[in-house]
Design an enzyme around this catalytic site. Structure first.
Site, short mmCIF file in Angstrom:
data_model
loop_
_atom_site.label_atom_id
_atom_site.label_comp_id
_atom_site.label_asym_id
_atom_site.label_seq_id
_atom_site.Cartn_x
_atom_site.Cartn_y
_atom_site.Cartn_z
N TYR A 32 0.87 -1.56 0.17
CA TYR A 32 -0.18 -0.41 0.38
C TYR A 32 0.87 0.81 -0.04
O TYR A 32 0.60 2.43 -0.50
CB TYR A 32 -0.71 0.04 1.73
CG TYR A 32 -2.08 -0.82 1.67
CD1 TYR A 32 -3.18 -0.98 0.56
CD2 TYR A 32 -1.43 -2.42 2.15
CE1 TYR A 32 -3.87 -1.96 0.30
CE2 TYR A 32 -3.03 -2.96 1.57
CZ TYR A 32 -4.06 -2.64 1.25
OH TYR A 32 -5.04 -3.94 0.97
N ASN A 55 -12.48 -0.99 -5.91
CA ASN A 55 -12.37 -0.77 -7.29
C ASN A 55 -13.11 -0.70 -8.02
O ASN A 55 -14.33 -1.74 -8.34
CB ASN A 55 -11.89 -2.24 -7.71
CG ASN A 55 -10.77 -2.30 -8.41
OD1 ASN A 55 -11.12 -1.46 -9.94
ND2 ASN A 55 -9.97 -2.91 -8.55
N CYS A 63 -6.56 -5.28 -8.00
CA CYS A 63 -5.91 -4.74 -6.27
C CYS A 63 -5.42 -6.01 -5.78
O CYS A 63 -4.91 -5.93 -4.46
CB CYS A 63 -6.75 -4.71 -6.20
SG CYS A 63 -9.24 -5.35 -6.49
N HIS A 64 -5.68 -7.13 -6.35
CA HIS A 64 -5.13 -8.34 -5.62
C HIS A 64 -3.46 -8.60 -5.22
O HIS A 64 -2.94 -9.22 -4.58
CB HIS A 64 -5.85 -9.66 -6.29
CG HIS A 64 -4.96 -9.99 -7.37
ND1 HIS A 64 -5.62 -9.34 -8.39
CD2 HIS A 64 -3.47 -10.61 -7.70
CE1 HIS A 64 -4.89 -9.85 -9.91
NE2 HIS A 64 -3.93 -10.68 -8.96
N GLU A 92 -0.04 -16.41 -9.74
CA GLU A 92 0.10 -16.21 -11.16
C GLU A 92 1.61 -15.86 -10.35
O GLU A 92 2.44 -15.28 -11.03
CB GLU A 92 0.22 -14.26 -10.69
CG GLU A 92 -1.21 -13.87 -10.61
CD GLU A 92 -1.36 -12.50 -10.68
OE1 GLU A 92 -0.19 -11.44 -10.33
OE2 GLU A 92 -2.23 -11.93 -11.24
#
Length: 102
Positions: A32, A55, A63-64, A92
């Site tokens: 953040y 979002n 945002c993840h 990912e």
């Protein structure tokens, strides 16, 4: 990801944050605080959280890929809880902040 601050005189704070987050590559994460700095103000960490919670385009604004300063997922992840965020990141191939941070 760009290391420069977002230059958008006509952008509001949330738009600046969304632009930064859109540029976090797949398999990488940012805190953040990092997002706040890149958006133009290092004191916006909480604002980043507020922006990501609302979002408008979760499939476009990843945002993840934003985690807390310890590299942990958000307990209040807005789109299904922290387990969903963890699964998205694992899909990912990302798990270690020190290795995969921007």
């Amino acid at each position: 990801m760009r290391k420069n601050k977002i230059k958008g005189e006509n952008m509001n704070t949330f738009e600046k944050i969304y632009e930064v987050v859109k540029n976090i590559p797949e398999g990488k994460v940012a805190t953040y605080g990092q997002v706040a700095c890149l958006a133009g103000n290092p004191r916006w960490s909480r604002v980043v959280g507020y922006a990501l919670h609302v979002n408008p385009m979760p499939g476009v604004i990843p945002c993840h890929r934003v985690v807390n300063r310890e590299g942990k997922v958000a307990p209040g992840f807005a789109f299904g809880g922290n387990e969903v965020q963890r699964k998205l990141l694992e899909a990912e191939g990302r798990i270690d902040l020190k290795k995969y941070s921007i």
